[in-house]
Structures are given as C-alpha cells and as structure tokens.
Motif scaffolding. Sequence first.
Motif, PDB file in Angstrom:
ATOM      1  N   MET A   1      16.082  -7.324   5.431  1.00 12.75           N
ATOM      2  CA  MET A   1      16.079  -6.708   4.101  1.00 12.75           C
ATOM      3  C   MET A   1      14.796  -5.904   3.883  1.00 12.75           C
ATOM      4  O   MET A   1      14.834  -4.766   3.378  1.00 12.75           O
ATOM      5  N   SER A   2      13.676  -6.476   4.245  1.00 11.32           N
ATOM      6  CA  SER A   2      12.406  -5.765   4.077  1.00 11.32           C
ATOM      7  C   SER A   2      12.377  -4.495   4.920  1.00 11.32           C
ATOM      8  O   SER A   2      11.915  -3.441   4.467  1.00 11.32           O
ATOM      9  N   LEU A   3      12.871  -4.600   6.148  1.00 11.91           N
ATOM     10  CA  LEU A   3      12.926  -3.434   7.022  1.00 11.91           C
ATOM     11  C   LEU A   3      13.818  -2.356   6.413  1.00 11.91           C
ATOM     12  O   LEU A   3      13.476  -1.158   6.425  1.00 11.91           O
ATOM     13  N   ALA A   4      14.940  -2.762   5.874  1.00 12.56           N
ATOM     14  CA  ALA A   4      15.872  -1.797   5.287  1.00 12.56           C
ATOM     15  C   ALA A   4      15.236  -1.048   4.121  1.00 12.56           C
ATOM     16  O   ALA A   4      15.361   0.180   3.996  1.00 12.56           O
ATOM     17  N   VAL A   5      14.543  -1.774   3.249  1.00 13.62           N
ATOM     18  CA  VAL A   5      13.903  -1.131   2.097  1.00 13.62           C
ATOM     19  C   VAL A   5      12.804  -0.173   2.556  1.00 13.62           C
ATOM     20  O   VAL A   5      12.668   0.941   2.023  1.00 13.62           O
ATOM     21  N   ALA A   6      12.019  -0.575   3.551  1.00 15.98           N
ATOM     22  CA  ALA A   6      10.968   0.308   4.063  1.00 15.98           C
ATOM     23  C   ALA A   6      11.567   1.582   4.644  1.00 15.98           C
ATOM     24  O   ALA A   6      11.053   2.687   4.415  1.00 15.98           O
ATOM     25  N   ARG A   7      12.644   1.444   5.400  1.00 13.39           N
ATOM     26  CA  ARG A   7      13.287   2.638   5.963  1.00 13.39           C
ATOM     27  C   ARG A   7      13.853   3.536   4.866  1.00 13.39           C
ATOM     28  O   ARG A   7      13.776   4.764   4.955  1.00 13.39           O
ATOM     29  N   TYR A   8      14.385   2.944   3.837  1.00 13.62           N
ATOM     30  CA  TYR A   8      14.895   3.738   2.724  1.00 13.62           C
ATOM     31  C   TYR A   8      13.767   4.550   2.087  1.00 13.62           C
ATOM     32  O   TYR A   8      13.944   5.724   1.744  1.00 13.62           O
ATOM     33  N   GLN A   9      12.594   3.929   1.952  1.00  7.50           N
ATOM     34  CA  GLN A   9      11.478   4.601   1.288  1.00  7.50           C
ATOM     35  C   GLN A   9      10.999   5.828   2.061  1.00  7.50           C
ATOM     36  O   GLN A   9      10.414   6.743   1.467  1.00  7.50           O
ATOM     37  N   VAL A  10      11.229   5.873   3.373  1.00  7.32           N
ATOM     38  CA  VAL A  10      10.853   7.064   4.140  1.00  7.32           C
ATOM     39  C   VAL A  10      12.068   7.953   4.404  1.00  7.32           C
ATOM     40  O   VAL A  10      12.040   8.825   5.268  1.00  7.32           O
ATOM     41  N   ALA A  11      13.143   7.714   3.646  1.00  9.35           N
ATOM     42  CA  ALA A  11      14.355   8.541   3.690  1.00  9.35           C
ATOM     43  C   ALA A  11      15.097   8.433   5.018  1.00  9.35           C
ATOM     44  O   ALA A  11      15.839   9.342   5.397  1.00  9.35           O
ATOM     45  N   ASP A  12      14.923   7.317   5.726  1.00  8.55           N
ATOM     46  CA  ASP A  12      15.699   7.060   6.944  1.00  8.55           C
ATOM     47  C   ASP A  12      16.961   6.300   6.528  1.00  8.55           C
ATOM     48  O   ASP A  12      17.049   5.078   6.648  1.00  8.55           O
TER      49      ASP A  12
ATOM     50  N   ALA B   1      21.733   0.470   8.728  1.00  6.37           N
ATOM     51  CA  ALA B   1      21.874  -0.460   9.854  1.00  6.37           C
ATOM     52  C   ALA B   1      21.172  -1.780   9.561  1.00  6.37           C
ATOM     53  O   ALA B   1      21.690  -2.862   9.856  1.00  6.37           O
ATOM     54  N   ALA B   2      19.990  -1.709   8.955  1.00  5.68           N
ATOM     55  CA  ALA B   2      19.250  -2.930   8.651  1.00  5.68           C
ATOM     56  C   ALA B   2      19.927  -3.727   7.537  1.00  5.68           C
ATOM     57  O   ALA B   2      19.987  -4.966   7.593  1.00  5.68           O
ATOM     58  N   PHE B   3      20.427  -3.043   6.503  1.00  4.67           N
ATOM     59  CA  PHE B   3      21.124  -3.757   5.424  1.00  4.67           C
ATOM     60  C   PHE B   3      22.376  -4.461   5.957  1.00  4.67           C
ATOM     61  O   PHE B   3      22.718  -5.559   5.512  1.00  4.67           O
ATOM     62  N   ARG B   4      23.073  -3.828   6.900  1.00  4.09           N
ATOM     63  CA  ARG B   4      24.267  -4.469   7.468  1.00  4.09           C
ATOM     64  C   ARG B   4      23.887  -5.729   8.244  1.00  4.09           C
ATOM     65  O   ARG B   4      24.638  -6.718   8.242  1.00  4.09           O
TER      66      ARG B   4
ATOM     67  N   ARG C   1       0.813  -1.220   0.000  1.00  4.43           N
ATOM     68  CA  ARG C   1       0.000   0.000   0.000  1.00  4.43           C
ATOM     69  C   ARG C   1       0.847   1.271   0.000  1.00  4.43           C
ATOM     70  O   ARG C   1       0.324   2.365   0.098  1.00  4.43           O
ATOM     71  N   GLU C   2       2.170   1.087  -0.072  1.00  5.55           N
ATOM     72  CA  GLU C   2       3.132   2.198  -0.046  1.00  5.55           C
ATOM     73  C   GLU C   2       3.033   2.992   1.254  1.00  5.55           C
ATOM     74  O   GLU C   2       3.324   4.185   1.297  1.00  5.55           O
ATOM     75  N   ASP C   3       2.643   2.315   2.319  1.00  8.12           N
ATOM     76  CA  ASP C   3       2.630   2.931   3.648  1.00  8.12           C
ATOM     77  C   ASP C   3       3.895   2.462   4.359  1.00  8.12           C
ATOM     78  O   ASP C   3       3.877   1.607   5.246  1.00  8.12           O
ATOM     79  N   TYR C   4       5.022   3.054   3.927  1.00  8.50           N
ATOM     80  CA  TYR C   4       6.324   2.507   4.313  1.00  8.50           C
ATOM     81  C   TYR C   4       6.660   2.728   5.787  1.00  8.50           C
ATOM     82  O   TYR C   4       7.374   1.922   6.383  1.00  8.50           O
ATOM     83  N   GLY C   5       6.161   3.795   6.374  1.00  9.42           N
ATOM     84  CA  GLY C   5       6.421   4.006   7.792  1.00  9.42           C
ATOM     85  C   GLY C   5       5.826   2.901   8.647  1.00  9.42           C
ATOM     86  O   GLY C   5       6.484   2.363   9.547  1.00  9.42           O
ATOM     87  N   GLU C   6       4.552   2.557   8.357  1.00 14.81           N
ATOM     88  CA  GLU C   6       3.915   1.466   9.102  1.00 14.81           C
ATOM     89  C   GLU C   6       4.591   0.129   8.792  1.00 14.81           C
ATOM     90  O   GLU C   6       4.731  -0.729   9.674  1.00 14.81           O
ATOM     91  N   ALA C   7       5.005  -0.056   7.540  1.00 17.45           N
ATOM     92  CA  ALA C   7       5.709  -1.293   7.183  1.00 17.45           C
ATOM     93  C   ALA C   7       6.989  -1.433   7.995  1.00 17.45           C
ATOM     94  O   ALA C   7       7.307  -2.513   8.516  1.00 17.45           O
ATOM     95  N   ALA C   8       7.736  -0.341   8.112  1.00 19.61           N
ATOM     96  CA  ALA C   8       8.988  -0.382   8.873  1.00 19.61           C
ATOM     97  C   ALA C   8       8.729  -0.743  10.332  1.00 19.61           C
ATOM     98  O   ALA C   8       9.475  -1.527  10.936  1.00 19.61           O
ATOM     99  N   ARG C   9       7.661  -0.195  10.901  1.00 20.37           N
ATOM    100  CA  ARG C   9       7.356  -0.503  12.300  1.00 20.37           C
ATOM    101  C   ARG C   9       7.022  -1.992  12.464  1.00 20.37           C
ATOM    102  O   ARG C   9       7.425  -2.625  13.441  1.00 20.37           O
TER     103      ARG C   9
END
Length: 708
Positions: free
Chosen positions: A196-207, A213-216, A171-179
């Motif tokens: 990996m999923s967390l890292a991509v979600a954080r990237y989408q909200v410019a974090d 940190a998640a990609f590492r 749904r492109e609700d990346y902040g909620e996805a990251a949480r």
Amino acid sequence: MPPRSATATRAVARSPEPQESWLRALLATQIGLGRTGDAAATVDRLLVRNPREADYWHQAVALHLKAGSERDAQAALEVAARLGYVSDAGQRQQLAALVARIGAPYYAATQLEDWMERGAVPRNRGTLRALANYWIAAREDGQAVGAIDRVLATGSDIELLRQLGQLHMDREDYGEAARAFARVTEARPGDAATWMSLAVARYQVADIEGALAAFRKAAASDGQAALAADWIEYLESGRAREQAMAAASRRARQRGDTEDEIARAVLGEPVSLGEGASGSGSAGTPGGLTPVGADAGPSADGVIPAWRGGITPERWPEGYAESERLVDPFATDKPVATVTADNMAEHAEYLSDGHKALLRRYPDYRMKVYPTRRSVSYPERIYRATRDNEGSARLVGSDTLEGASLGFPFRRPESGVEAMWNHRVRYRGDSVMARTQQAVVYPDGRRTDELFQTERVYFRYANLDDPVDIDNQNILLYYLSWFSRDRYGVDFAALVHETADGADKGRAVWVMPPRANRLFRIPPVGYDQPFPGSSAVYFVDMVDMYNGAFDRYNWKLVGKRQLLVPYNGYRLVDGSVGLDDLLQGRFPNPEPMRYERHRVWVVEATERAGTSHSFGKRVFYIDEDSWNVVLVENYDHDGELWRFQEGHLVPQYNVQAANAMPVVTYDLRDGRYFINRMAMETEPAEFGVPGIRASDYLPSAVKSRYAR
C-alpha cells in the motif's frame, strides 16, 4: 538481617563520617542481598568520599540503571566520562543509549557521531544502527535518512528500509520512498501494508501503472482489500493520471526545480546533457555560456572540448561507491605531451609565469599534459540560482555582497573583485567534515611541521537544504578547524564566522592555543598573517587560494586565456599515491600530477595606496567551469615573483562540486614549499554532516566539545 549486614549498617549509622572501608562493606552486603536502591544510595556516598575511584562511578551507573533511575545513571556516566573514567567503546555506547532513553536522543546522536569521528567507538553496523534510531527518535529526518543509508550500505535491514521509505514520504520525496518500499516488497512479498505504501508513493510521482500493480498486490490481503479496491477504481477512472501529474508539477515548482526537473518528476524522463540539449543543465549552443558562465563551446583547435555537463550522478565512474574514495574516471588517459625546461618555449603560450619559473629553476621539473576533460558539474539548483542572480546581485564597495542567493553571484563578471566573489561563495556541499595533512618540505627533502588539519564547515550561503538570506542575515559560513600532530588530537583550534557584509561586520575569530583550555576572541585575522604550521611560507589569506577581505588591493579583470593548469588530480586523492611517494625536495614528485589546457579568468590585484601587504601584486587564474582559483602568482614590492600557489583541482562528483587538493605553495627565494590539503592517507571527506547546526559554532559549544 544477616549479622554482617546489620553490623555494617550500625557502624555506618553511628558515624557522621564513616570510613570508606565501612561504606564499601555495606555496599557489598546490600548488593549481595539484592537491595539495589539502598546500594545505589551507598555508592553515591562513596563517590562523595572518593570521586577519583573509577569503580565507584561504574557501580553507580549499573545500580541506578538497575533501580530504574535512568537519569541518575546517565548523570553518573556523563560525569565519569568527563573525568576520564569512561575508557572503552562499550561504556561510551552505554552512555549514548542512556541519554536517548531518558528523552534526549538528539544529544545521544551528536555525541555518538563525535565519538565515531574520533575513533572512540567503532564505526560498525551496530553503532550505525543505533545512530539511525537516535536520529529517528529525535525527529531529525534529514540526519535519519543519511544514517539509515549508511547502515544499509553494510547490508540489508528490512525494518530500517521500511522506516527509510516512511521518512522519504514525510519529506515528500516520493521517488526515493518508492524505491525503498520496493526493496522491502522484494524481501517480503506478502507484506500488504508495504505494498500500500509503495502504491501511494508511485501514485505521487504519477506512475499510474506502477501504482495499480502495487494496489492489486495489496488487495490480496483481507486487511487492505477494501482500501486498495477504492484506489484501483479511482486510478482506472482516467482522472488520476492528470491529477497526479499536476500535483507532481506543483511540488516541483514549490521546491524551485527547473523545467527539466519538473519534466523528469512528472514524466520520468532523464535530463539530457548531450550535444544539442538545452536548459539549465545542458551544454548550450556553441559560442554560448554554460549555466555558471563558462564558454560552452570548444576552443578553435579543439583541444578544449565543448562542455557536456560534467560528471553527474548518472555518470559516476565504474567502481565508485558512496562514502568511499573518489575513483579516477580518466585512469586510462595517456599523456599527450611533457613540458620540460628543454621544450618550454614550444608551450610558452599556455604556461603561467609561475610554471615558467619552476621550469627555469629546476632542470628536472616537468609537467605531464593530458587530454582536457571538462568534468566539473554543479547541482541543478546552483545553475538556476546563478541565472536568477543575474541583474540582482551587486557589490557595495569590494566587501559587501547584496541581492544574491545560493548560486554564483556574477555569471558575467565585469570586474576582478566580482570574479573573486564567485570563487569565495562557490558551492562546496552544504557542510563538510574533512581531515587532511600538511608539511613544509626543504630543498634537501627534509620535512617539518607535519600536521593533521581537521575542518568542520557549515556553509550558509551556498547551501541547497537551507540557503541563508544574506540581505537579512550577515553570514556566509561557519568554520571550525583544529591542528594536531596525531590524527585525532586537538593541539590548536580556530573558530571563524565568515560574513557577507564585511563593511558592516567582518569575520569573527576565536582561537584555542595549545594547552589553553578555553577560547579567546581575537581581532579578525587575515591578510599576511602566517598560517599555523607553515613556517610562514603561507599566509592566512592564501587559504583556499584566496580568502577574506578584498580591501587591500585594486582588482582588475584582465580577461581570459588558455593555460596549462593542474586538473582532474584524482591520483592525488584516490589512495594510489602515498605521502612518501609524493613529497621530495624542491618540488613534489611530478609523476602522479596531471595538467590539462583549460580556459581561465585572469585577475590582477595590485596593492592599494595607503594599505600594506607583503605581496605588492598578485595574479589569480580562475577555472571557468568551476570558479575555483587554480594558480596564484604572488610578487614582492620590487616586482619579483616570490611565491607561487598551485591548486590541484579535483571535481568532487560525489557532491557535484570542485576543490583544490592538495595545494602546493612554492617559495621561489629559498626553495622550500608548503603543501596542504593532502588527502591521500586520510579518510574521505564527509559531506552533508548529520545534525550540523549553527549552534555548534557558538564559542561555548566549541569549548565544551573540544577543550581538553
């Protein structure tokens, strides 16, 4: 073949109409021999002979399921349900599971929800989890998200939590996805795929730092190492932050978010609603207007404070949990005054004529006055849409609204009917399922017409998820309501399609009278037709303080005044006060009621020449912060105040809306009062009803679901 089986088979084969006892014997032997297919065929023959035998239906379900024919099993169980032979929760849940497994998960989910609403199956963790899985299988992401949230409220479920994160990603609700993904990694820190999923979600909200940190973490796994390394190289190159911020900003603008929301999405900064803040959600400058058109500044004497944004989600009171009863945010407030018949002259400037009449009539009536709290808030998109409606919204006559979308159409009303349209289309959640109680109370305390009312409403104009374009689709809301003497019955039902262009096509109404197993289309009801169960104290157009056409009155915008009105009535909905505590003769117990001084719009309606209504004149008082009508004085044709409506306003911070509950209508001639929308002893209203659709409000759909 054993002798008994052979004998039963021959007896059945020789007779074109075998006795039921022979078929029963044959069925028993086939089951004993494990011949499931033959047994299923035999039980079908038994059903033809005697469809009133509940055991045959249950055996048919089990045998068809065991034989691998899930469609036949589902069909048998559904027919059994319609005949009343599915009598326990386990059988109903089995039916829902069968329906989902044969490829109809949407139907399974809606049926299971209906049973939960009626208490026919338990609303426990297992049932909620099944519901979530059905919505996921049906690809109904919005309903699935809500269902999963309800499961997670009962305890941890890692698999569903991971599924929730993916739904938010879709749904492109990346902040909620990251949480959601972050919660999974807390429970399973070695799950590289989720990192990996967390890292991509954080990237989408410019974090960017959080994404790195998640990609590492993901890179520590052989399976994700190469892909994670590519991402890390890109993020450390310096280009990533700018591109991620640009993408987040673009998505926010596509959703129609305000500049404050865009900043929050891109920079992670909260929207300020404090003093001196600006933007659509701020209090604005003293003397200016709030986003919905109220005066933002305080009253000259400071009793009415400046608006500071109301109760927004980050300001929920301590102790409130979603889907539970509202908690009183102002429980520690003490009264600053009590208005009685003895001192009403001191407060006369701030009293409506209706309250003055009650104080004169009943020497022991009183109004406890509390500090003024401007607690109403609406979602940011309502604020933005209200601002966008300025200059485009217009009325053709009194009953056709054009050029408006989602928000209040008239932020700066220039006529009484424009102010009333703001009340009519105010935001009340995208949809709601609510059960309340009502009663007529006589001066001696006797109560009659004690009914439950259930309302299932799908708002189409003020709908954040999918607002209708009223210029192309003539609909404001779909409304279904039923009344019963017990909590879950359906004694009388009404279906309404409310329109935006009443001149072209007015509301459409169907009713299902008691003991009539069908819906009847009737001429549009409204005006002064009696409301069910009110002993004619209450008319149809008094519902929601006022509803329906405006064509029988001339509407005058008198202006604004400061008035003592029922406000922040949380004690009347939080469960601390019961019906027996509240209902007494002459007037409800005033002890739990709360009055505050607020600014209200005053609209005067006088009967139009050539029309007819029981009330010759009506005066409406509309709260400036919510556009809810909170008081109505209804006069007869001799100019005498006859009935007085008092709506106890409750800012519903759980959905950022406001509504009057309960509503008390006093008959000042005979001393009775009618009180409805009592929610102190019913379950909390459900907003954002999962799976709700316009097709639910077709007469055929209502008949099939609610007729008995």
